[in-house]
Scaffold this active site. Structure first.
Site, PDB file in Angstrom:
ATOM      1  N   ASP A  24       1.099  -1.255   0.120  1.00 26.04           N
ATOM      2  CA  ASP A  24       0.042   0.220  -0.018  1.00 26.04           C
ATOM      3  C   ASP A  24       0.619   1.360   0.056  1.00 26.04           C
ATOM      4  OD1 ASP A  24      -1.899   2.122   0.231  1.00 26.04           O
ATOM      5  OD2 ASP A  24      -2.826   0.674   1.540  1.00 26.04           O
ATOM      6  N   LYS A  71      -3.960   9.404 -11.605  1.00 24.53           N
ATOM      7  CA  LYS A  71      -5.279  10.431 -12.507  1.00 24.53           C
ATOM      8  C   LYS A  71      -6.278  10.355 -11.363  1.00 24.53           C
ATOM      9  CE  LYS A  71      -7.831   5.933 -12.613  1.00 24.53           C
ATOM     10  NZ  LYS A  71      -7.282   4.646 -13.103  1.00 24.53           N
TER      11      LYS A  71
HETATM   12  C1  LIG Z   1      -6.646   1.368 -12.793  1.00 22.90           C
HETATM   13  S1  LIG Z   1      -5.575  -0.101 -12.016  1.00 22.90           S
HETATM   14  C2  LIG Z   1      -4.005   0.498 -12.418  1.00 22.90           C
HETATM   15  C3  LIG Z   1      -3.308   0.099 -14.227  1.00 22.90           C
HETATM   16  C4  LIG Z   1      -2.096   0.325 -14.213  1.00 22.90           C
HETATM   17  N1  LIG Z   1      -1.641   1.398 -14.755  1.00 22.90           N
HETATM   18  C5  LIG Z   1      -1.736  -0.650 -16.192  1.00 22.90           C
HETATM   19  O1  LIG Z   1      -1.666   0.132 -16.466  1.00 22.90           O
HETATM   20  O2  LIG Z   1      -1.737  -1.799 -15.563  1.00 22.90           O
HETATM   21  C6  LIG Z   1      -5.683   0.672 -10.344  1.00 22.90           C
HETATM   22  C7  LIG Z   1      -4.827   0.036  -9.438  1.00 22.90           C
HETATM   23  O3  LIG Z   1      -4.564   0.984  -8.452  1.00 22.90           O
HETATM   24  C8  LIG Z   1      -3.839   0.324  -7.065  1.00 22.90           C
HETATM   25  N2  LIG Z   1      -4.428   0.772  -5.460  1.00 22.90           N
HETATM   26  C9  LIG Z   1      -5.551   1.471  -4.984  1.00 22.90           C
HETATM   27  N3  LIG Z   1      -4.868   1.666  -3.800  1.00 22.90           N
HETATM   28  C10 LIG Z   1      -3.627   1.929  -3.761  1.00 22.90           C
HETATM   29  C11 LIG Z   1      -2.516   1.958  -3.412  1.00 22.90           C
HETATM   30  N4  LIG Z   1      -2.645   2.073  -1.848  1.00 22.90           N
HETATM   31  N5  LIG Z   1      -1.579   1.142  -2.880  1.00 22.90           N
HETATM   32  C12 LIG Z   1      -1.029   1.116  -4.127  1.00 22.90           C
HETATM   33  N6  LIG Z   1      -1.756   0.029  -4.913  1.00 22.90           N
HETATM   34  C13 LIG Z   1      -2.659   0.751  -4.820  1.00 22.90           C
HETATM   35  C14 LIG Z   1      -4.906  -0.531  -7.514  1.00 22.90           C
HETATM   36  O4  LIG Z   1      -4.660  -2.443  -7.178  1.00 22.90           O
HETATM   37  C15 LIG Z   1      -5.015  -0.779  -8.753  1.00 22.90           C
HETATM   38  O5  LIG Z   1      -4.229  -2.045  -9.330  1.00 22.90           O
END
Ligand SMILES: C[S@@+](CC[C@H](N)C(=O)[O-])C[C@H]1O[C@@H](n2cnc3c(N)ncnc32)[C@H](O)[C@@H]1O
Length: 208
Positions: free
Chosen positions: A94, A157
């Site tokens: 995280d 984003k």
């Molecule tokens: C839309 S996906 C990303 C796609 C990636 N850019 C790709 O091209 O494959 C969003 C990601 O944000 C991650 N995410 C959300 N909150 C997070 C956190 N607190 N720490 C790490 N990752 C996080 C989710 O697990 C998810 O895999």
């Protein structure tokens, strides 16, 4: 639109099909490609931090853009679905809990570019989703204070809605120039947009 119908649209859209055909981990690669083409984000040899990296298409893109003299470090709660060359690294965790030392690694050098495609688990409640998305951007911006070089670039984003303006204020205090962009490959019905910022200030300006 029902979620089932939304899913069908997603699965059959041209970006999804092209990503599958080209062995990219997800259709999200077309968003970073478009942003990079427009804003010249990456250079050969750059060090890149990829927040919310899974399944891995932005990491794939950044690795190709920086080449073996660069370095790409990804972090996500979920595992990557790609394999990494020697100049790539992935930390499963995280971002709110990982230490700066873990992210910069043994070299201890800050990054040239920090990108975040992080998204919260959506609830369908616009207020909650937008507020959680903005909180992730705030966290990413705070990380730039310690992890991004002065003059460095940033992409994140964010869902438009509550707390968007606060995140934008924070962005302005840290970067000389920025734009809010909606890539063509981002689904029109989605509230997501991308903050693209350059010229990271050595110190954040005090916020009004
Ligand atoms: C839309 S996906 C990303 C796609 C990636 N850019 C790709 O091209 O494959 C969003 C990601 O944000 C991650 N995410 C959300 N909150 C997070 C956190 N607190 N720490 C790490 N990752 C996080 C989710 O697990 C998810 O895999």
């Amino acid at each position: 639109m029902s979620s089932k119908m939304g899913d069908r649209t997603y699965r059959h859209d041209v970006f999804y099909k092209n990503a599958k055909k080209n062995n990219f981990a997800s259709r999200a690669i077309y968003k970073i490609d478009e942003i990079d083409q427009r804003f010249k984000l990456f250079a050969r040899g750059d060090r890149v931090l990829d927040l919310g990296a899974a399944p891995g298409s932005w990491t794939q893109y950044a690795l190709a853009a920086v080449g073996p003299t660069g370095r790409v470090v990804g972090i996500d709660l979920l595992p990557l679905k790609i394999s990494l060359p020697g100049y790539g690294e992935f930390i499963q965790g995280d971002i709110r809990e990982v230490s700066v030392e873990t992210l910069v690694g043994s070299g201890g050098e800050p990054f040239d570019v920090v990108v975040s495609d992080m998204a919260p688990n959506t609830t369908g409640v616009k207020f909650t989703d937008a507020s959680r998305s903005a909180a992730l951007v705030v966290c990413a911006l705070e990380m730039t204070d310690r992890l991004l070089k002065p003059g460095g670039k940033f992409v994140a984003k964010i869902f438009q809605g509550v707390d968007f303006d606060d995140a934008l204020m924070m962005l302005k205090s840290r970067f000389v120039r920025f734009k809010v962009v909606k890539p063509e490959s981002s689904r029109q019905e989605s509230k997501e947009v991308y903050l693209v910022a350059w010229e990271h200030r050595p110190e954040p300006l005090p916020m009004a």
